[in-house]
Design an enzyme around this catalytic site. Structure first.
Site, PDB file in Angstrom:
ATOM      1  N   LYS A  37       9.549   3.244  -1.083  1.00 29.79           N
ATOM      2  CA  LYS A  37       9.197   4.200  -0.174  1.00 29.79           C
ATOM      3  C   LYS A  37       9.147   3.832   1.295  1.00 29.79           C
ATOM      4  CE  LYS A  37       4.245   3.967  -0.564  1.00 29.79           C
ATOM      5  NZ  LYS A  37       2.906   4.718  -1.291  1.00 29.79           N
ATOM      6  N   ILE A  86       9.552  -0.597   4.543  1.00 30.24           N
ATOM      7  CA  ILE A  86       9.860  -0.119   3.228  1.00 30.24           C
ATOM      8  C   ILE A  86       9.012  -0.911   2.491  1.00 30.24           C
ATOM      9  CG2 ILE A  86      11.489  -1.588   3.152  1.00 30.24           C
ATOM     10  CD1 ILE A  86      13.052   0.334   1.294  1.00 30.24           C
ATOM     11  N   CYS A  87       8.243  -0.178   1.407  1.00 32.68           N
ATOM     12  CA  CYS A  87       7.620  -0.998   0.310  1.00 32.68           C
ATOM     13  C   CYS A  87       7.672  -0.157  -0.876  1.00 32.68           C
ATOM     14  CB  CYS A  87       6.039  -1.009   0.782  1.00 32.68           C
ATOM     15  SG  CYS A  87       5.395   0.864   1.002  1.00 32.68           S
ATOM     16  N   LYS A  88       6.874  -0.832  -1.828  1.00 33.74           N
ATOM     17  CA  LYS A  88       7.007  -0.387  -3.329  1.00 33.74           C
ATOM     18  C   LYS A  88       6.154   1.065  -3.375  1.00 33.74           C
ATOM     19  CE  LYS A  88       7.232  -4.854  -5.680  1.00 33.74           C
ATOM     20  NZ  LYS A  88       6.543  -5.731  -6.507  1.00 33.74           N
TER      21      LYS A  88
END
Length: 256
Positions: free
Chosen positions: A94, A105-107
């Site tokens: 996400k 942007i990361c998990k």
């Protein structure tokens, strides 16, 4: 979403308007941290004859030329140099917009993320994970302070979030991957302890060597006790050197 009476696939700028600079209001920084999702992408024809697709920058609202960039997930604005998503993030990821306008942007299950910019280094609390439809506006994260302490690494000098609620423990820096001690009491205490234990074991070994020489000539297994005493003493002294040479990291601010 298209305005009333206007087709959502119609150009944002009509051909009769000529070269007009976008007049969108300036971007106002929000206090809440936002988990940013890209809008449903629709190629918008620009007013020039080539019909080049463009999209508005999510930071400064300037038009970004998408010619040759449609395969990318994000594009960079040439005005403010910030990134704008044009596609949905990869599966399990996400987008998060930092208050400094850096797009991260990361998990999608991440609870916290750190901004990598040197002049920011903000720890962003994303709050509980929620599935947000792409058509809905970005939802603000919960304004909750992270439970932990910002610690300055003794090796590389970078700041990271340390989640332990007690001092005098070991911490691993996520930047340089090296281990340091948060505070100096623990290494000094353990260094003194290992030095004491090592010297005691060595003295015991010396005493056994002097006192059991005649006995060892008849029973060779006595040499094993000598070796064990010297070996344990040597290991303790090596551990004392390790704790004496370990780097110290110190907390900046405590949120606990």
């Amino acid at each position: 979403m298209a305005a009333d009476g206007i087709d959502e696939r119609s150009p944002l700028i009509s051909p009769s308007s000529g070269n007009v600079t976008p007049t969108a209001p300036p971007y106002i920084q929000e206090n809440n941290l936002q988990a940013e999702l890209p809008p449903p992408y629709t190629a918008i024809a620009s007013p020039d004859a080539g019909g080049v697709p463009v999209i508005n920058c999510r930071v400064c609202q300037s038009l970004i030329n998408l010619d040759g960039k449609l395969h990318q997930h994000v594009v960079k604005c040439t005005v403010c140099n910030e990134a704008t998503p044009i596609k949905t993030p990869p599966l399990g990821k996400k987008y998060v917009r930092c208050p400094c306008n850096c797009l991260l942007i990361c998990k999608d299950i991440s609870r916290r993320i750190g901004c990598p910019r040197p002049n920011c280094r903000r720890i962003i609390n994303l709050g509980p994970v929620m599935l947000i439809p792409e058509e809905q506006p970005a939802q603000p994260a919960l304004p909750v302070q992270p439970d932990g302490t910002r610690v300055v690494c003794g090796h590389c000098g970078n700041t990271f979030l340390w989640m332990e609620l007690r001092f005098n423990t070991l911490a691993k820096c996520p930047h340089c991957k090296k281990i340091s001690s948060v505070g100096s009491a623990l290494p000094r205490r353990r260094c003194c302890t290992y030095i004491t234990m090592g010297m005691i074991c060595i003295f015991i070994g010396v005493g056994l060597t002097v006192g059991t020489q005649d006995f060892a000539r008849r029973f060779h297994a006595t040499y094993v006790s000598w070796a064990v005493a010297y070996l344990v003493g040597l290991v303790c002294l090596v551990r004392a050197c390790y704790w004496g040479a370990i780097k110290f990291s110190y907390p900046e601010h405590s949120f606990a």
